[in-house]
Design an enzyme around this catalytic site. Structure first.
Site, PDB file in Angstrom:
ATOM      1  N   HIS A 170       0.810  -1.210   0.000  1.00  0.00           N
ATOM      2  CA  HIS A 170       0.000   0.000   0.000  1.00  0.00           C
ATOM      3  C   HIS A 170       0.851   1.271   0.000  1.00  0.00           C
ATOM      4  O   HIS A 170       0.335   2.368  -0.277  1.00  0.00           O
ATOM      5  CB  HIS A 170      -0.986  -0.002   1.182  1.00  0.00           C
ATOM      6  CG  HIS A 170      -0.365   0.355   2.503  1.00  0.00           C
ATOM      7  ND1 HIS A 170      -0.011  -0.591   3.441  1.00  0.00           N
ATOM      8  CD2 HIS A 170      -0.055   1.559   3.054  1.00  0.00           C
ATOM      9  CE1 HIS A 170       0.473   0.005   4.507  1.00  0.00           C
ATOM     10  NE2 HIS A 170       0.461   1.309   4.295  1.00  0.00           N
ATOM     11  N   GLY A 172       3.116   6.308   8.973  1.00  0.00           N
ATOM     12  CA  GLY A 172       4.543   6.464   8.749  1.00  0.00           C
ATOM     13  C   GLY A 172       5.335   5.228   9.093  1.00  0.00           C
ATOM     14  O   GLY A 172       6.488   5.080   8.701  1.00  0.00           O
ATOM     15  N   ASP A 214      -0.918  -7.505   1.442  1.00  0.00           N
ATOM     16  CA  ASP A 214      -0.222  -6.209   1.509  1.00  0.00           C
ATOM     17  C   ASP A 214       1.286  -6.442   1.672  1.00  0.00           C
ATOM     18  O   ASP A 214       1.849  -6.314   2.761  1.00  0.00           O
ATOM     19  CB  ASP A 214      -0.777  -5.395   2.675  1.00  0.00           C
ATOM     20  CG  ASP A 214      -0.272  -3.954   2.669  1.00  0.00           C
ATOM     21  OD1 ASP A 214       0.341  -3.542   1.660  1.00  0.00           O
ATOM     22  OD2 ASP A 214      -0.485  -3.258   3.681  1.00  0.00           O
ATOM     23  N   SER A 267       4.181   2.256   8.213  1.00  0.00           N
ATOM     24  CA  SER A 267       3.782   1.273   7.202  1.00  0.00           C
ATOM     25  C   SER A 267       4.997   0.687   6.483  1.00  0.00           C
ATOM     26  O   SER A 267       5.951   1.403   6.142  1.00  0.00           O
ATOM     27  CB  SER A 267       2.860   1.929   6.177  1.00  0.00           C
ATOM     28  OG  SER A 267       1.637   2.263   6.764  1.00  0.00           O
ATOM     29  N   GLY A 268       4.931  -0.628   6.241  1.00  0.00           N
ATOM     30  CA  GLY A 268       6.011  -1.304   5.533  1.00  0.00           C
ATOM     31  C   GLY A 268       7.155  -1.710   6.427  1.00  0.00           C
ATOM     32  O   GLY A 268       8.043  -2.466   6.008  1.00  0.00           O
TER      33      GLY A 268
END
Length: 898
Positions: free
Chosen positions: A699, A846, A754, A848-849
């Site tokens: 995402h 922030g 994801d 994310s990932g």
């Protein structure tokens, strides 16, 4: 010849001839004794002959015996024939031989015993034992010269000779010390008037060792005896103090190749390092000394900027810092080994104007060593103060550096008379090795007569008046970082306005009362509760959310929330809570439907049929051991489970001592990557999984506001980064992105699948702060309730701005069924639910990932998940959702080859 000698002669002769009818000497004895009596009826030799033959002798022997009798009768007068019936005279010669033999045996035993005692005495009891003592003494009638700092100067040699003579004279006057003294060496001098540091060697019989130890420990033993003939003795000394040390340390001190003397300069910082740092490792089998000095009215502040030694164990390399120029244990400030992140606070203060740093190394290992710096600062003249007002803060001296040794501080705190006062410790580290927190005999804080020490979480101490006195004491040895505290005034009738008051005095939100979580350290917020319909009442009386029941986690503490879910005695309980017959366990079939009945059947190289839940070796064989990859044990026959295991380890493994904060240390998460877009800064996180590949969330690369974030040229990866404000630092590596591959099934509405992998344009260089994280096998099991770590630079509050320092949080893997209830069936098998249901800890925008990592028993870390989505940030009963790596592992391997 006596009768017996004659008998023995005949016996020997006939025995040699082998006379068959004469078997014992008793017959011959009767021949030459009993039958020598003259027969009352006469008869002569024929009488004896007949008697002997009748007794069993052959006739030839009987004749010899009778002939013997005639010879005996023809002896000269004066020869006394011993009567046969006079037994005492007959045995006169026998006892004499027995006495001689007995005496000889006794003499032999006595000689052996004496020899043994002498051997034991000289070999063991009287064996010389080498004893070495380090110490110091104060010379009262001598002024300090700068030249005394140089051990090669003539002034040093002159004074050392005088002090040595004085010490030897003191030893000589004591019967338990003087006879065993071998050598004394003066090692250094410092001011005040003059303090001399020395070591003394003794050779003492083992049985006198304890007497020597007692005498050296008794200060009254080491007192200067005045010679009345000398009106003015050369040196007047006092405070002669000595402590036993390891002899190898003292002898190594004679080697000056690794001894350094440094003096701080006013207004300057002086640096020093281990030999060869940073280009070569410090030497093995070495003992190095750094004697640090400051001006007489100053003390020393020492900071280790970089420290990487051999990993800690009993015989590992180590550093010791002393509040003295003599390496004696009672003045040791700290013992350091292993490695520390550069951000870890390693600053130490001296109580005087000297400090000694020692490095002791063994014969193994090659490690960089340390870089340190020190400077002088004015000695602290007062410690503690009077504090007045509604509130205020105070800390131990020099906090967050280690407080100095030999300190006594008093804070008198006073709030307005209509209020009461309480002290809240936000950080508290007053820990000394080997001292139980129940005794607090060395370093401690004392309030209202109670002592506090150790490492404690936030706590409050309250007074029933408007005044309180707080005392802080540190002894001469090991120091810690101390405390940071605040004092507050409160109304005794309402100590926590609008909040709930814990029994400890801590204030918490009323919503935390009876919610199933122990928000008060003592659990007082969960006592005396009335459970609601949505709660389950534990056997211990606590109330817990009903959806926690039967989630395989002991939430009650007494396991009563799980007891009703137990399987029968002949059943096996699966990880998902399902019960299956025990006979189905380890039968090669996935009866639990999560593999838990087959996943831990055996260890080692046992081959089983391959299933979805069994680990497959490169050879194609499957083993039943759960999570065998990179655990340090070779379970596959081809050892493929231990291949490609250069991952999941970090150079800096020191636990960060930050309470209530979440800042990470430099190098603590060396696989953490910050992904930047030009002109926008940090956007997402990622994990380094090899020199060329990153794993992140799909995402992050969705188009947004007309920007095509899937374009690799927009992105820059920063590795080895901790502080976003220091992206050009020496530890940071920058790489452009070559390609971005998002999972083709990624659903931007549900966030299913994801996951994305990013290829770097050029490989990174692995360093202490840049390392890959291990990728788990598809069969790797992360059990419910396991603690995991999430890291990132995301917002520290919902709707807030991103963090500058890399943040970390420890969270818990939550049961999938429970999580689906909380998030209204939004989870898929590619998702995992992790968080703290009380709220307050979570990933946010922030992050994310970024990585969700698990610390395995082997201390190796695996990537368990990728930060994906959540309902807000850190809300109660709203855990975060992460992409489940094990469900997406095959796709990652397909595109990266890893």
């Amino acid at each position: 010849m006596t009768l017996r000698e004659g008998a023995n002669h005949i016996l020997e002769e006939h025995q040699f001839q082998g006379s068959p009818s004469f078997q014992t000497s008793a017959l011959l004895s009767r021949c030459c004794s009993g039958y020598t009596e003259t027969p009352r009826g006469g008869g002569g030799d024929s009488f004896y002959l007949d008697k002997l033959v009748a007794a069993g002798a052959n006739r030839s022997f009987a004749g010899d015996c009778c002939h013997c009798m005639r010879d005996m009768n023809n002896l000269d007068e004066g020869v006394e024939f011993l009567p046969a019936m006079n037994s005492k005279k007959m045995e006169k010669r026998g006892p004499r031989r027995q006495v001689v033999v007995t005496v000889l045996i006794i003499v032999f035993l006595l000689v052996s015993l004496t020899t043994g005692l002498l051997f034991w005495h000289f070999k063991y009891r009287n064996t010389p034992v080498q004893k070495v003592f380090n110490g110091h003494l104060r010379v009262l009638n001598w002024e300090f010269l700068d030249a005394y700092e140089n051990s090669s100067s003539p002034e040093f040699s002159m004074l050392a000779k005088k002090v040595k003579s004085t010490v030897e004279e003191i030893y000589k006057n004591h019967a338990d010390i003087g006879p065993y003294h071998k050598e004394t060496v003066i090692t250094a001098f410092s001011e005040g008037s003059v303090i001399a540091y020395y070591w003394s060697e003794f050779l003492v019989p083992k049985y006198r060792e304890e007497s020597l130890d007692r005498a050296m420990a008794d200060k009254q033993s080491l007192v200067q005896r005045w010679n009345p003939r000398l009106r003015n003795p050369m040196l007047k000394v006092e405070s002669v103090i000595a402590f036993p040390v390891d002899p190898s340390i003292a002898h190594s001190a004679r080697d000056n190749s690794c001894m350094f003397s440094l003096h701080a300069k006013e207004g300057e910082v002086t640096s020093f390092t281990t030999p060869g740092f940073p280009n070569s490792p410090y030497p093995n089998n070495a003992l190095c000394y750094w004697a640090l000095r400051a001006d007489a009215s100053s003390s020393i502040s020492l900071t280790f900027k970089t420290l990487e030694l051999e990993p800690c164990r009993d015989d590992s390399d180590y550093i010791k810092v002393y509040d003295s120029l003599s390496p004696v244990e009672p003045h040791a400030l700290v013992r350091l080994c292993g490695n520390y992140a550069p951000s870890y606070n390693l600053t130490f203060l001296s109580s005087q104007n000297v400090m000694l740093v020692t490095l002791v190394t063994n014969k193994e290992g090659r490690f960089p060593g340390f870089k340190a710096e020190f400077f002088q600062l004015p000695k602290m003249k007062a410690c503690g103060e009077t504090l007045k007002g509604e509130s205020g803060t105070f800390t131990t001296p020099y906090y967050p550096a280690h407080y100095p040794p030999d300190m006594d501080c008093v804070w008198n705190i006073e709030v307005p008379s209509i209020k009461n006062v309480k002290v809240r410790f936000n950080m508290f580290f007053v820990l000394e090795p080997g001292i139980p927190v129940s005794s607090c005999t060395k370093d401690y804080v004392q309030i209202n007569g109670t002592r506090y020490c150790g490492e404690r979480s936030q706590f409050v101490v309250a007074s029933t008046t408007n005044k309180i006195e707080l005392r802080f004491h540190s002894d001469q040895s090991y120091t810690d970082t101390g405390f940071s505290a605040e004092f507050l005034s409160y109304d005794s009738s309402d100590p926590c306005p609008g909040k709930f008051t814990c029994n400890t005095g801590r204030c918490i939100d009323r919503s935390m009362r009876c919610d199933g979580w122990l928000d008060c350290v003592d659990g007082s917020d969960e006592r005396s509760c009335t459970c609601t319909e949505q709660q389950f009442k534990c056997q211990n009386g606590w109330c817990k959310p009903r959806f926690w029941v039967c989630d395989n986690v002991n939430d009650c503490g007494d396991n009563s929330d799980e007891l009703q879910c137990s399987c029968s005695a002949d059943s096996f309980k699966c990880n998902n809570g399902k019960c299956v017959p025990s006979t189905q366990k380890c039968d090669g079939k996935d009866d639990c439907e999560d593999g838990s009945d087959e996943g831990s059947c055996s260890t080692g190289q046992t081959t089983v049929p391959c299933k979805e839940y069994t680990y497959k070796c490169r050879s194609g064989h499957c083993i039943s051991k759960q999570n065998p990859e990179c655990d340090g044990e070779q379970d596959c026959e081809d050892h493929s489970d231990e291949d490609n295991c250069n991952c999941g380890l970090r150079s800096y493994v020191r636990k960060s001592r930050i309470v209530g904060g979440q800042n990470s240390d430099v190098g603590e998460w060396p696989w953490q990557v910050s992904l930047h877009v030009k002109g926008q800064g940090h956007i997402c996180g990622a994990s380094l999984v090899s020199a060329n590949w990153l794993v992140s969330a799909a995402h992050c690369f969705l188009p947004l506001q007309g920007i095509r974030y899937s374009d690799p040229s927009l992105w820059t990866a920063y590795l080895g980064l901790t502080d976003q404000g220091d992206r050009s630092g020496p530890n940071v590596q920058t790489r452009k992105i070559k390609s971005i591959i998002s999972h083709p099934f990624f659903n931007d509405y549900t966030y299913d699948y994801d996951i994305a992998v990013l290829e770097l344009q050029s490989p990174v260089t692995f360093t202490a702060v840049v390392q890959p994280i291990c990728l788990p096998d598809a069969t790797h099991n992360f059990p419910v309730g396991k603690d995991l770590w999430v890291t990132g630079w995301g917002a520290t509050a919902e709707g807030g701005t991103g963090a500058s320092i890399l943040q970390k949080a420890e969270i818990r893997l939550i049961n999938q069924t429970v999580c689906n209830q909380l998030l209204t069936d939004q989870l898929t098998p590619r998702m995992m639910c992790v968080g703290i249901l009380t709220g307050g800890v979570d990933a946010c925008q922030g992050d994310s990932g970024g990585p969700l990592v698990s610390v395995e028993p082997s201390s190796r870390m695996f990537l368990a998940g990728v930060v994906s989505w959540g309902d807000g940030c850190a809300q109660r009963n709203k855990p975060g959702v992460y992409s489940r790596l094990t469900s997406l592992r095959d796709w990652i391997q397909e595109h990266t080859g890893l």
